[in-house]
Design a protein around this motif. Structure first.
Motif, mmCIF file in Angstrom:
data_model
loop_
_atom_site.group_PDB
_atom_site.id
_atom_site.type_symbol
_atom_site.label_atom_id
_atom_site.label_comp_id
_atom_site.label_asym_id
_atom_site.label_seq_id
_atom_site.Cartn_x
_atom_site.Cartn_y
_atom_site.Cartn_z
ATOM 1 N N ARG A 27 0.814 -1.216 0.000
ATOM 2 C CA ARG A 27 0.000 0.000 0.000
ATOM 3 C C ARG A 27 0.848 1.268 0.000
ATOM 4 N NH1 ARG A 27 -3.801 -0.734 4.808
ATOM 5 N NH2 ARG A 27 -2.701 -2.632 5.239
ATOM 6 N N ARG A 28 2.055 1.196 0.454
ATOM 7 C CA ARG A 28 2.935 2.359 0.508
ATOM 8 C C ARG A 28 3.796 2.516 -0.751
ATOM 9 N NH1 ARG A 28 -0.133 4.061 4.115
ATOM 10 N NH2 ARG A 28 0.422 3.915 6.296
ATOM 11 N N ALA A 29 3.678 1.584 -1.670
ATOM 12 C CA ALA A 29 4.512 1.599 -2.875
ATOM 13 C C ALA A 29 4.281 2.855 -3.712
ATOM 14 C CB ALA A 29 4.256 0.346 -3.706
ATOM 15 N N VAL A 30 3.045 3.204 -3.940
ATOM 16 C CA VAL A 30 2.736 4.389 -4.752
ATOM 17 C C VAL A 30 3.242 5.648 -4.062
ATOM 18 C CG1 VAL A 30 0.869 5.787 -5.708
ATOM 19 C CG2 VAL A 30 0.765 3.306 -5.893
ATOM 20 N N THR A 31 3.091 5.714 -2.747
ATOM 21 C CA THR A 31 3.575 6.875 -1.994
ATOM 22 C C THR A 31 5.079 7.035 -2.166
ATOM 23 O OG1 THR A 31 1.815 6.548 -0.377
ATOM 24 C CG2 THR A 31 3.651 7.951 0.281
ATOM 25 N N ALA A 32 5.812 5.934 -2.086
ATOM 26 C CA ALA A 32 7.271 5.986 -2.236
ATOM 27 C C ALA A 32 7.664 6.478 -3.626
ATOM 28 C CB ALA A 32 7.874 4.615 -1.963
ATOM 29 N N VAL A 33 6.972 5.992 -4.660
ATOM 30 C CA VAL A 33 7.277 6.412 -6.033
ATOM 31 C C VAL A 33 6.960 7.893 -6.214
ATOM 32 C CG1 VAL A 33 6.642 6.134 -8.468
ATOM 33 C CG2 VAL A 33 6.999 4.123 -7.035
ATOM 34 N N VAL A 34 5.827 8.330 -5.705
ATOM 35 C CA VAL A 34 5.436 9.739 -5.846
ATOM 36 C C VAL A 34 6.428 10.649 -5.127
ATOM 37 C CG1 VAL A 34 3.672 11.439 -5.213
ATOM 38 C CG2 VAL A 34 3.001 9.281 -6.269
ATOM 39 N N GLY A 66 12.899 5.324 -12.730
ATOM 40 C CA GLY A 66 13.794 4.572 -11.846
ATOM 41 C C GLY A 66 13.125 4.241 -10.529
ATOM 42 N N ALA A 67 12.417 5.223 -9.983
ATOM 43 C CA ALA A 67 11.690 4.995 -8.730
ATOM 44 C C ALA A 67 10.636 3.900 -8.912
ATOM 45 C CB ALA A 67 11.042 6.299 -8.264
ATOM 46 N N ALA A 68 9.880 3.998 -9.988
ATOM 47 C CA ALA A 68 8.815 3.017 -10.227
ATOM 48 C C ALA A 68 9.378 1.627 -10.521
ATOM 49 C CB ALA A 68 7.928 3.485 -11.384
ATOM 50 N N LEU A 69 10.470 1.542 -11.279
ATOM 51 C CA LEU A 69 11.075 0.242 -11.576
ATOM 52 C C LEU A 69 11.572 -0.446 -10.308
ATOM 53 C CD1 LEU A 69 13.023 1.022 -14.847
ATOM 54 C CD2 LEU A 69 11.257 -0.719 -14.572
ATOM 55 N N ALA A 70 12.221 0.305 -9.447
ATOM 56 C CA ALA A 70 12.736 -0.287 -8.212
ATOM 57 C C ALA A 70 11.613 -0.778 -7.322
ATOM 58 C CB ALA A 70 13.596 0.740 -7.468
ATOM 59 N N VAL A 71 10.551 0.013 -7.212
ATOM 60 C CA VAL A 71 9.425 -0.398 -6.372
ATOM 61 C C VAL A 71 8.716 -1.609 -6.981
ATOM 62 C CG1 VAL A 71 7.159 0.347 -5.536
ATOM 63 C CG2 VAL A 71 9.149 1.814 -5.227
ATOM 64 N N CYS A 72 8.584 -1.641 -8.300
ATOM 65 C CA CYS A 72 7.999 -2.829 -8.954
ATOM 66 C C CYS A 72 8.842 -4.067 -8.657
ATOM 67 C CB CYS A 72 7.895 -2.610 -10.458
ATOM 68 S SG CYS A 72 6.568 -1.527 -10.964
ATOM 69 N N LEU A 87 3.959 -3.651 -15.347
ATOM 70 C CA LEU A 87 4.381 -2.275 -15.619
ATOM 71 C C LEU A 87 5.827 -2.172 -16.107
ATOM 72 C CD1 LEU A 87 2.858 -0.391 -12.558
ATOM 73 C CD2 LEU A 87 2.136 -0.230 -14.931
ATOM 74 N N VAL A 88 6.624 -3.182 -15.834
ATOM 75 C CA VAL A 88 8.059 -3.111 -16.108
ATOM 76 C C VAL A 88 8.384 -2.829 -17.576
ATOM 77 C CG1 VAL A 88 10.214 -4.433 -16.072
ATOM 78 C CG2 VAL A 88 8.739 -4.380 -14.061
ATOM 79 N N PRO A 89 7.806 -3.531 -18.566
ATOM 80 C CA PRO A 89 8.165 -3.220 -19.960
ATOM 81 C C PRO A 89 7.891 -1.763 -20.338
ATOM 82 C CG PRO A 89 6.996 -5.301 -19.865
ATOM 83 C CD PRO A 89 6.896 -4.682 -18.505
ATOM 84 N N LEU A 90 6.754 -1.243 -19.928
ATOM 85 C CA LEU A 90 6.440 0.156 -20.220
ATOM 86 C C LEU A 90 7.450 1.098 -19.563
ATOM 87 C CD1 LEU A 90 4.565 2.417 -21.291
ATOM 88 C CD2 LEU A 90 3.294 2.195 -19.160
#
Length: 102
Positions: A27-34, A66-72, A87-90
């Motif tokens: 649940r905190r993944a999106v917050t970390a990316v943002v 980079g933030a989103a890839l690491a969290v994924c 989401l990774v390929p995109l």
């Protein structure tokens, strides 16, 4: 490429700090990316105002990717979250385009 790696690390650390308990992790993944993306955007704006420095939308996009890839990756490794893997390929394509275009 450095932006992707640096902000991937930042987002990973933010996610670990925000989700001390395992059940909060997804649940905190999106917050970390943002938060990591906003930090990168702010740094780009500050660079634009600094003498001898330049800012780039490509760098800002690389920061967010980079933030989103690491969290994924973390979501996949810790929770086997298939939504994150989709989401990774995109994200890789967008990061590559932003790195190449500068």
């Amino acid at each position: 490429l450095c932006h992707v790696l640096a902000f991937g690390g930042l987002a990973s650390l933010l996610l670990a700090a925000l989700a001390a308990r395992t059940e909060l992790f997804p649940r905190r993944a999106v917050t970390a990316v943002v938060l990591a993306t906003l930090h990168g955007g702010l740094l780009e704006l500050l660079q634009a105002a600094s003498p001898g420095r330049s800012s780039s939308w490509g760098d800002a996009v690389s920061n967010g990717c980079g933030a989103a890839l690491a969290v994924c990756a973390l979501l996949w490794l810790t929770h086997r979250d298939r939504r994150a893997v989709r989401l990774v390929p995109l994200l890789v394509v967008v990061a590559a385009v932003s790195v190449v275009t500068g």
